[in-house]
Design a protein around this motif. Structure first.
Motif, PDB file in Angstrom:
ATOM      1  N   PHE A 100     -15.347 -21.151  40.424  1.00 53.63           N
ATOM      2  CA  PHE A 100     -17.213 -21.395  39.724  1.00 53.63           C
ATOM      3  C   PHE A 100     -17.521 -22.986  40.302  1.00 53.63           C
ATOM      4  CE2 PHE A 100     -19.037 -23.921  36.378  1.00 53.63           C
ATOM      5  CZ  PHE A 100     -20.492 -23.034  36.344  1.00 53.63           C
ATOM      6  N   HIS A 101     -16.044 -23.480  39.895  1.00 54.44           N
ATOM      7  CA  HIS A 101     -17.091 -24.995  40.582  1.00 54.44           C
ATOM      8  C   HIS A 101     -17.196 -25.249  42.257  1.00 54.44           C
ATOM      9  CE1 HIS A 101     -16.282 -26.927  36.626  1.00 54.44           C
ATOM     10  NE2 HIS A 101     -14.881 -26.077  36.299  1.00 54.44           N
ATOM     11  N   LEU A 102     -16.251 -25.063  42.552  1.00 49.45           N
ATOM     12  CA  LEU A 102     -16.240 -24.157  44.440  1.00 49.45           C
ATOM     13  C   LEU A 102     -18.137 -23.801  44.753  1.00 49.45           C
ATOM     14  CD1 LEU A 102     -12.423 -23.409  45.157  1.00 49.45           C
ATOM     15  CD2 LEU A 102     -13.893 -25.101  46.054  1.00 49.45           C
ATOM     16  N   ASN A 103     -18.522 -22.880  44.177  1.00 53.51           N
ATOM     17  CA  ASN A 103     -19.577 -22.459  43.424  1.00 53.51           C
ATOM     18  C   ASN A 103     -20.957 -22.709  43.934  1.00 53.51           C
ATOM     19  OD1 ASN A 103     -18.739 -20.132  45.194  1.00 53.51           O
ATOM     20  ND2 ASN A 103     -18.917 -19.089  43.060  1.00 53.51           N
ATOM     21  N   GLN A 104     -20.628 -24.367  42.807  1.00 54.86           N
ATOM     22  CA  GLN A 104     -21.436 -25.027  41.948  1.00 54.86           C
ATOM     23  C   GLN A 104     -21.808 -26.676  43.499  1.00 54.86           C
ATOM     24  OE1 GLN A 104     -23.064 -23.585  39.979  1.00 54.86           O
ATOM     25  NE2 GLN A 104     -22.960 -25.792  39.204  1.00 54.86           N
ATOM     26  N   LEU A 105     -20.233 -26.411  43.824  1.00 56.54           N
ATOM     27  CA  LEU A 105     -20.215 -27.511  45.638  1.00 56.54           C
ATOM     28  C   LEU A 105     -21.036 -27.146  46.252  1.00 56.54           C
ATOM     29  CD1 LEU A 105     -16.397 -29.157  44.825  1.00 56.54           C
ATOM     30  CD2 LEU A 105     -18.857 -29.874  44.378  1.00 56.54           C
ATOM     31  N   VAL A 106     -20.835 -26.256  46.033  1.00 58.24           N
ATOM     32  CA  VAL A 106     -21.851 -24.883  47.361  1.00 58.24           C
ATOM     33  C   VAL A 106     -22.742 -25.361  46.992  1.00 58.24           C
ATOM     34  CG1 VAL A 106     -22.420 -22.719  48.501  1.00 58.24           C
ATOM     35  CG2 VAL A 106     -20.075 -23.319  48.524  1.00 58.24           C
ATOM     36  N   THR A 107     -23.390 -25.183  46.281  1.00 57.05           N
ATOM     37  CA  THR A 107     -24.712 -25.019  45.910  1.00 57.05           C
ATOM     38  C   THR A 107     -25.402 -27.053  45.774  1.00 57.05           C
ATOM     39  OG1 THR A 107     -24.780 -24.007  44.230  1.00 57.05           O
ATOM     40  CG2 THR A 107     -26.571 -25.449  44.665  1.00 57.05           C
ATOM     41  N   ALA A 108     -23.799 -27.889  46.103  1.00 53.71           N
ATOM     42  CA  ALA A 108     -24.899 -29.576  46.281  1.00 53.71           C
ATOM     43  C   ALA A 108     -25.031 -29.218  47.588  1.00 53.71           C
ATOM     44  CB  ALA A 108     -23.430 -29.742  45.208  1.00 53.71           C
ATOM     45  N   GLY A 109     -24.136 -28.942  48.677  1.00 50.00           N
ATOM     46  CA  GLY A 109     -24.077 -29.014  50.012  1.00 50.00           C
ATOM     47  C   GLY A 109     -22.981 -29.834  49.512  1.00 50.00           C
ATOM     48  N   ARG A 110     -21.515 -30.630  49.475  1.00 51.11           N
ATOM     49  CA  ARG A 110     -20.599 -30.807  49.174  1.00 51.11           C
ATOM     50  C   ARG A 110     -19.474 -30.082  50.105  1.00 51.11           C
ATOM     51  NH1 ARG A 110     -19.488 -34.349  44.383  1.00 51.11           N
ATOM     52  NH2 ARG A 110     -18.097 -35.144  45.808  1.00 51.11           N
ATOM     53  N   VAL A 111     -19.408 -28.943  49.741  1.00 52.33           N
ATOM     54  CA  VAL A 111     -18.477 -27.421  50.463  1.00 52.33           C
ATOM     55  C   VAL A 111     -18.927 -26.404  51.240  1.00 52.33           C
ATOM     56  CG1 VAL A 111     -16.827 -26.090  48.977  1.00 52.33           C
ATOM     57  CG2 VAL A 111     -16.884 -28.211  48.151  1.00 52.33           C
ATOM     58  N   GLN A 112     -18.482 -25.985  52.322  1.00 52.45           N
ATOM     59  CA  GLN A 112     -18.993 -24.438  52.804  1.00 52.45           C
ATOM     60  C   GLN A 112     -17.885 -23.555  52.583  1.00 52.45           C
ATOM     61  OE1 GLN A 112     -19.493 -25.629  56.745  1.00 52.45           O
ATOM     62  NE2 GLN A 112     -21.830 -26.405  56.683  1.00 52.45           N
ATOM     63  N   ALA A 113     -18.835 -22.158  52.339  1.00 50.85           N
ATOM     64  CA  ALA A 113     -17.786 -20.918  51.933  1.00 50.85           C
ATOM     65  C   ALA A 113     -17.953 -19.915  53.268  1.00 50.85           C
ATOM     66  CB  ALA A 113     -18.248 -20.433  51.012  1.00 50.85           C
ATOM     67  N   GLY A 114     -16.716 -19.246  54.045  1.00 49.84           N
ATOM     68  CA  GLY A 114     -16.780 -18.810  54.771  1.00 49.84           C
ATOM     69  C   GLY A 114     -15.117 -18.072  54.817  1.00 49.84           C
ATOM     70  N   ARG A 115     -16.024 -16.500  55.382  1.00 52.26           N
ATOM     71  CA  ARG A 115     -14.765 -15.658  55.460  1.00 52.26           C
ATOM     72  C   ARG A 115     -13.203 -16.526  56.608  1.00 52.26           C
ATOM     73  NH1 ARG A 115     -14.169 -12.073  51.566  1.00 52.26           N
ATOM     74  NH2 ARG A 115     -16.367 -11.287  50.869  1.00 52.26           N
ATOM     75  N   GLU A 116     -12.196 -16.203  56.072  1.00 48.88           N
ATOM     76  CA  GLU A 116     -11.239 -16.466  56.843  1.00 48.88           C
ATOM     77  C   GLU A 116     -10.537 -15.505  58.270  1.00 48.88           C
ATOM     78  OE1 GLU A 116      -6.255 -17.307  56.057  1.00 48.88           O
ATOM     79  OE2 GLU A 116      -7.440 -15.657  54.947  1.00 48.88           O
TER      80      GLU A 116
END
Length: 208
Positions: free
Chosen positions: A61-77
């Motif tokens: 949840f917190h990681l997704n919030q950070l993704v929304t804020a532009g501080r973290v990127q998500a991707g598949r391994e």
């Protein structure tokens, strides 16, 4: 150096330093960011959850919030083995991270001052404006804090030798700007005009 006979009390901290505190620095999101940093900037939600002692869904949840804020990127391994690839979260470089170019900034500003109709006068005034925030401080302590390695002349009261110039590269290239700027700083601190014997690359002297 110049304040040899001054009645002012030496300041305990001639160059005040202020640490700004981010009220959100201890938030759950910031703890997740710090956990990512400890893992080299990339991790999965279960790994972050394990490190912080929280459920992986909470970490996600917190990681997704950070993704929304532009501080973290998500991707598949990327993986060659069978099985569902994990979602990895990568910390985005922040504006406060990375190399600094203060030398370049100083060169730009000094170069600008050198092109003024009267570079020395403009530099003295710039130094005075900056130095006024330290008016009344012990000037020797101030110069020591900046990095001039000052020492007083016991034979000539009020004369200070500057054993080191922390801006030597610019002083040699633009002595018409850097040296008067130093004089302006000292004059603002002691409250009157002083004499500067400038010898870029060697010992300089300031006298009241």
């Amino acid at each position: 150096m110049i304040a040899g006979g001054s009645s002012q009390q030496p300041a305990s901290d001639p160059i005040p330093s202020h640490r700004l505190t981010d009220p959100g620095a201890d938030s759950a999101a910031e703890r997740v960011v710090e956990a990512l940093r400890r893992r080299g900037g990339m991790a999965s939600a279960p790994e972050i959850g394990h490190d912080l002692g929280i459920h992986s869904s909470t970490a996600r949840f917190h990681l997704n919030q950070l993704v929304t804020a532009g501080r973290v990127q998500a991707g598949r391994e990327n993986r060659a083995s069978r099985g569902r690839p994990r979602t990895l979260f990568t910390l985005v470089s922040e504006p406060t991270e990375g190399p600094r170019s203060y030398q370049l900034l100083a060169e730009v500003l000094v170069s600008h001052l050198s092109r003024q109709p009267d570079p020395a006068r403009a530099a003295v005034e710039a130094g005075r404006q900056w130095g006024r925030r330290f008016a009344g401080h012990d000037v020797v302590s101030l110069l020591e804090g900046i990095g001039f390695a000052p020492s007083t002349d016991q034979q000539r009261p009020g004369r200070i030798a500057l054993g080191h110039c922390p801006f030597i590269d610019l002083a040699i290239e633009h002595p018409e700007v850097v040296c008067p700027l130093h004089r302006g700083v000292v004059e603002a601190v002691v409250g009157h005009q002083v004499t500067l014997e400038a010898h870029p690359g060697s010992t300089c002297f300031v006298t009241e």
